[in-house]
Design a protein around this motif. Structure first.
Motif, short mmCIF file in Angstrom:
data_model
loop_
_atom_site.label_atom_id
_atom_site.label_comp_id
_atom_site.label_asym_id
_atom_site.label_seq_id
_atom_site.Cartn_x
_atom_site.Cartn_y
_atom_site.Cartn_z
N ARG A 176 36.35 41.63 48.64
CA ARG A 176 37.08 40.50 48.07
C ARG A 176 36.14 39.34 47.77
N ALA A 177 35.19 39.08 48.65
CA ALA A 177 34.25 37.99 48.42
C ALA A 177 33.44 38.22 47.15
N GLN A 178 33.16 39.47 46.85
CA GLN A 178 32.38 39.81 45.67
C GLN A 178 33.07 39.38 44.39
N TRP A 179 34.42 39.27 44.41
CA TRP A 179 35.15 38.87 43.21
C TRP A 179 34.90 37.41 42.83
N VAL A 180 34.38 36.60 43.74
CA VAL A 180 33.99 35.25 43.38
C VAL A 180 32.91 35.30 42.31
N THR A 181 32.02 36.28 42.42
CA THR A 181 30.97 36.47 41.42
C THR A 181 31.44 37.32 40.25
N SER A 182 32.03 38.48 40.54
CA SER A 182 32.38 39.40 39.47
C SER A 182 33.57 38.90 38.64
N GLY A 183 34.50 38.11 39.26
CA GLY A 183 35.60 37.52 38.49
C GLY A 183 35.07 36.52 37.48
N PHE A 184 34.12 35.70 37.90
CA PHE A 184 33.46 34.76 36.99
C PHE A 184 32.80 35.52 35.84
N MET A 185 32.08 36.57 36.18
CA MET A 185 31.32 37.29 35.16
C MET A 185 32.23 38.06 34.21
N ALA A 186 33.37 38.56 34.71
CA ALA A 186 34.32 39.24 33.83
C ALA A 186 34.87 38.27 32.80
N HIS A 213 42.82 27.45 49.15
CA HIS A 213 43.22 28.85 49.21
C HIS A 213 42.30 29.67 48.32
N PHE A 214 41.99 30.88 48.76
CA PHE A 214 41.04 31.70 48.00
C PHE A 214 41.52 32.01 46.58
N PRO A 215 42.82 32.29 46.33
CA PRO A 215 43.25 32.50 44.94
C PRO A 215 42.94 31.31 44.03
N LEU A 216 43.02 30.09 44.55
CA LEU A 216 42.68 28.92 43.75
C LEU A 216 41.18 28.86 43.47
N VAL A 217 40.39 29.23 44.47
CA VAL A 217 38.94 29.30 44.25
C VAL A 217 38.63 30.31 43.16
N MET A 235 31.59 31.26 52.64
CA MET A 235 32.93 31.33 52.09
C MET A 235 33.71 32.51 52.67
N SER A 236 33.03 33.63 52.86
CA SER A 236 33.68 34.81 53.43
C SER A 236 34.22 34.52 54.83
N GLN A 237 33.43 33.80 55.62
CA GLN A 237 33.87 33.45 56.97
C GLN A 237 35.03 32.46 56.93
N HIS A 238 34.97 31.49 56.01
CA HIS A 238 36.02 30.47 55.92
C HIS A 238 37.37 31.09 55.58
N PHE A 239 37.39 32.02 54.63
CA PHE A 239 38.64 32.65 54.21
C PHE A 239 38.88 34.01 54.87
#
Length: 496
Positions: free
Chosen positions: A60-70, A111-115, A50-54
């Motif tokens: 920033r890639a870490q927020w895919v995990t930490s945003g979910f957990m927050a 788009h990454f914000p939608l993800v 995902m990091s390579q795709h976007f």
């Protein structure tokens, strides 16, 4: 509101399905929890792709995990209110629909914000669901069966994340990161079908849900959300040593103080007038020593558990240069061992003291992190066997902790406080987990910079592995710290 229809009440469901009903109810919430936990962990296999795709940096890639957990962390505090207001079935089914929508939206996002928005939606649903099984186990099962029920539930729940990374790695290699989001869809559909048949429409305690009941403590929820976001962003900014980091961490501390003050004030008003809003977190629960110590262990344990869940796939892919599918196959034996361990320890939890089982688990977990330094690129034939061995050792440690901690910490609470207790202890564990993911990312970036490397490139070398070893050492030290509180989970003498 009138009582739910007879076929939706827990009494009618027990009459219909007999003694097996409590196990069917546990199965129903287990499937949804499997979907929630899978969505929280399996994404780690897809982060590099995902990091390579976007074209994302590690931060920033870490927020895919930490945003979910927050999102998951904060929403856990609303579970008791939702159950009282809407009942088990509507609350649980609503969360499954939201989780399903998040998975589909994330899979199709361009788009990454939608993800990230899809991940937040999934996190909100997963957070509300996770305290529910412990409430059901403590209410629907006798004390002599609670450990066994917790073990059966835990065994089922960990099988999905155990197999998930292996399947997820194959999917990422074959179809790309989008396929990861769709893995929750069949679990959500199955859980919705089961909920319509076995989950009662009543609130905890067997009474009717009351949509006109006490309002939600929005001010407390807002402070909890602000504090959590300030903490996570402050930890991310800490890497640069900026004034922004100090301001955010200071904001998190201020939000915590205001939250405690507000919860104490709300509880006093509720007790005095017997009306108004219930506090989001009942702080009187912490007067029970076992619950207080269990909460401390849960917070520290969350740091180690979720930090390592994030760190291990990154270590194997970026530190050792392994493919996502290979990473999944390496972690599969450890996941299967975890499922077996939980089933065995679940039975022990009915006979052995909680503090002993939790302490054994923490020792094994700490040892699995500390021993990662034995993996040496100069001995390639030893790498995979050692990885599998240490992963199994750590999962055996988890197997001792998972069935024991929640049940043991809440056994001293009044039955009316069980929903709040389950919500609070899960909240603290996930708050530690959200901080742990950020902490591991920060420490890893820091140690890579200290060794003169970049994290976003995969070029295995002994020096690069040293940065990972130092981060694993931090997790080992955190587990050792939790032992102090774990030993105080023992019951008071002569009786508790």
């Amino acid at each position: 509101m009138s009582a739910p229809p007879a076929d939706h009440s827990i009494t009618a469901l027990r009459e219909r399905y007999g003694e097996r009903y409590r196990w069917l109810l546990l199965l129903s919430v287990m499937v949804g929890t499997m979907a929630a936990i899978m969505s929280s962990t399996i994404i780690n296999v897809a982060i590099p792709d995902m990091s390579q795709h976007f074209t994302l940096g590690q931060e920033r890639a870490q927020w895919v995990t930490s945003g979910f957990m927050a999102a998951m962390t904060v929403s856990m505090l609303t579970t008791p209110w939702l159950l009282a207001r809407y009942g088990y079935r509507r609350t649980y089914s609503g969360c499954m629909w939201l989780l399903l929508a998040g998975g589909v939206a994330g899979g199709f996002a361009n788009h990454f914000p939608l993800v990230l928005a899809a991940r937040v939606a999934e996190g909100l649903a997963a957070g509300v669901v996770q305290p529910i099984p412990a409430i059901i186990i403590l209410r629907a099962f006798e004390p002599s069966e609670q450990g066994r029920a917790s073990g059966v539930f835990g065994m089922g729940v960990v099988l999905a994340p155990a197999i998930g990374p292996s399947i997820g790695g194959l999917l990422v290699d074959g179809f790309g990161w989008r396929s990861i989001f769709f893995m929750v869809v069949p679990f959500c559909i199955a859980s919705l079908w089961l909920a319509q048949r076995f989950v009662p429409g009543t609130a905890p305690g067997g009474g009717a849900a009351n949509p006109q009941g006490s309002g939600l403590d929005w001010r407390g929820l807002l402070l909890a959300s602000v504090g959590t976001l300030c903490l996570l962003n402050g930890l991310v900014e800490l890497q640069g040593g900026t004034a922004a980091s100090a301001a955010l961490l200071g904001g998190a501390a201020l939000a915590l103080l205001l939250f405690v003050w507000l919860q104490r004030r709300t509880l006093k008003r509720r007790r005095k007038n017997d009306e108004g809003t219930d506090p989001l977190m009942n702080l009187s629960l912490f007067t029970d020593r076992r619950f207080a110590m269990g909460s401390i262990v849960a917070f520290i344990y969350g740091i180690a558990l979720f930090g390592s869940t994030y760190l291990l796939p990154v270590y194997m892919q970026m530190g050792l240069g392994l493919s996502p599918s290979y990473v999944g196959s390496i972690l599969l034996p450890a996941g299967l061992v975890l499922a077996i361990t939980i089933a065995i320890v679940g039975r022990l939890a009915d006979r052995q003291p909680t503090h002993r089982l939790v302490s054994i688990g923490l020792v094994l977990l700490a040892a699995s992190f500390a021993l990662m330094f034995t993996i040496d690129l100069r001995r390639p034939s030893h790498i995979i066997p050692l990885l599998v061995t240490w992963a199994i050792l750590g999962r055996i440690g988890l197997g001792f902790i998972l069935p024991s901690l929640n049940i043991g910490a809440m056994r001293g609470l009044e039955r009316t406080h069980i929903p709040q207790g389950s919500s609070v202890i899960n909240f603290l564990r996930m708050l530690g987990g959200a901080a742990g993911v950020s902490l591991c990312g920060i420490v890893l970036e820091w140690r890579f910079a200290a060794h003169g490397f970049r994290l976003d490139t995969a070029n295995p070398s002994p020096e690069r592995l040293a940065a990972f070893d130092e981060t694993f050492g931090l997790l080992a030290a955190i587990c050792a710290l939790a032992l102090v509180a774990a030993w105080r989970l023992r019951a008071k003498r002569p009786a508790d």
